[in-house]
Design a protein around this motif. Structure first.
Motif, PDB file in Angstrom:
ATOM      1  N   LYS A  19       1.956  -6.927   3.079  1.00 54.30           N
ATOM      2  CA  LYS A  19       2.598  -5.541   2.823  1.00 54.30           C
ATOM      3  C   LYS A  19       1.795  -4.983   2.026  1.00 54.30           C
ATOM      4  N   ASP A  46      10.728  -3.900   4.252  1.00 59.20           N
ATOM      5  CA  ASP A  46       9.689  -3.309   5.512  1.00 59.20           C
ATOM      6  C   ASP A  46      10.491  -1.951   5.977  1.00 59.20           C
ATOM      7  N   GLY A  47       9.639  -1.131   6.178  1.00 59.66           N
ATOM      8  CA  GLY A  47       9.873   0.194   6.922  1.00 59.66           C
ATOM      9  C   GLY A  47      10.340   1.255   5.491  1.00 59.66           C
ATOM     10  N   ASP A 107       2.911   1.740  -2.253  1.00 61.52           N
ATOM     11  CA  ASP A 107       2.984   3.112  -2.257  1.00 61.52           C
ATOM     12  C   ASP A 107       2.907   3.117  -3.434  1.00 61.52           C
ATOM     13  N   SER A 152       9.052  12.631   4.493  1.00 59.27           N
ATOM     14  CA  SER A 152       7.984  11.539   4.593  1.00 59.27           C
ATOM     15  C   SER A 152       9.072   9.999   5.079  1.00 59.27           C
ATOM     16  N   ARG A 153       7.959   9.321   5.727  1.00 65.31           N
ATOM     17  CA  ARG A 153       7.917   8.176   6.519  1.00 65.31           C
ATOM     18  C   ARG A 153       7.919   6.907   5.426  1.00 65.31           C
ATOM     19  N   THR A 211       7.451   0.018   1.975  1.00 61.90           N
ATOM     20  CA  THR A 211       6.002  -0.486   3.344  1.00 61.90           C
ATOM     21  C   THR A 211       6.292   0.601   4.238  1.00 61.90           C
ATOM     22  N   ASP A 212       5.064   0.806   4.934  1.00 59.11           N
ATOM     23  CA  ASP A 212       5.144   1.128   6.206  1.00 59.11           C
ATOM     24  C   ASP A 212       5.818   0.363   7.215  1.00 59.11           C
ATOM     25  N   GLY A 266       6.889   3.301   3.457  1.00 62.18           N
ATOM     26  CA  GLY A 266       5.720   3.744   3.009  1.00 62.18           C
ATOM     27  C   GLY A 266       4.697   4.453   2.643  1.00 62.18           C
ATOM     28  N   GLU A 267       4.983   5.370   2.481  1.00 62.91           N
ATOM     29  CA  GLU A 267       4.186   6.976   2.926  1.00 62.91           C
ATOM     30  C   GLU A 267       4.964   8.112   1.998  1.00 62.91           C
ATOM     31  N   ASP A 271      16.064   1.848   7.218  1.00 57.53           N
ATOM     32  CA  ASP A 271      15.826   2.395   8.087  1.00 57.53           C
ATOM     33  C   ASP A 271      16.296   1.546   9.551  1.00 57.53           C
ATOM     34  N   ASN A 322      10.722   8.534   9.567  1.00 52.09           N
ATOM     35  CA  ASN A 322      10.952   7.371  10.865  1.00 52.09           C
ATOM     36  C   ASN A 322      11.526   6.498  10.583  1.00 52.09           C
TER      37      ASN A 322
END
Length: 184
Positions: free
Chosen positions: A47, A29-30, A50, A154-155, A33-34, A157-158, A120, A139
């Motif tokens: 969830k 998570d984070g 990417d 990049s963030r 995934t975002d 999950g992205e 994260d 992030n």
């Protein structure tokens, strides 16, 4: 209240650390995934992963780097995604990620200095502060960023994971050969 001092990572040192990696562990998570938790009508957590990140994990494995997942939540979807990507070492529902990381090192007979982790948030800090290569998405929490050797543009999950995988493959001199294979 003082804010942690976030300094740009030392690129040369990050490359040197990434070049030594034999094992790379991932939070979910984070990171994969975002970080959003979407609940379906039956209460199931949904969830989003990417696909570029997933291919990055496959490329690491193809180049001989062992991949692992260490996450605080337990989810069938994480187990399925890990299986789809060929990640054999999956630690879910972990309350103390340091213990899971130590178990992984013992299982693989490796020292922490040849391992990396991307996380994260605070639950990742016990691992991030022990590994030879600590990474986080753009992030990530400020306290995490302040303690990492490498921070993605990049963030989570992205694309942060793919960015990381490409960085590691370049540091180990494997990126160009893998790209040439894909172009053949």
């Amino acid at each position: 209240m003082s804010q942690p001092r976030i300094t740009p990572f030392d690129a040369a040192a990050a490359i040197e650390r990434a070049a030594r990696l034999q094992v790379m562990a991932f939070d979910v998570d984070g990171v994969l995934t975002d970080g959003g938790l979407r609940y379906g009508p039956a209460g199931e957590v949904i969830k989003t992963f990417d696909s570029l990140d997933g291919h990055g994990l496959k490329l690491l494995a193809e180049s001989g780097i062992v991949t692992a997942v260490i996450t605080g939540r337990k989810s069938d979807i994480v187990a399925r995604r890990a299986a789809d990507l060929g990640v054999a070492h999956v630690y879910q529902g972990v309350h103390d990620k340091r213990v899971a990381f130590e178990n992984l090192c013992a299982k693989l007979s490796v020292e922490a200095d040849v391992c990396g982790h991307i996380g994260d948030d605070w639950p990742d800090l016990p691992v991030l502060t022990r590994v030879g290569f600590a990474a986080c998405p753009a992030n990530a929490h400020a306290e995490v960023k302040a303690r990492c050797h490498w921070v993605a543009d990049s963030r989570g999950g992205e694309g942060a994971v793919r960015e990381l995988c490409d960085f590691i493959l370049r540091a180990q001199g494997r990126y160009d050969a893998l790209l040439a294979q894909a172009l053949a």
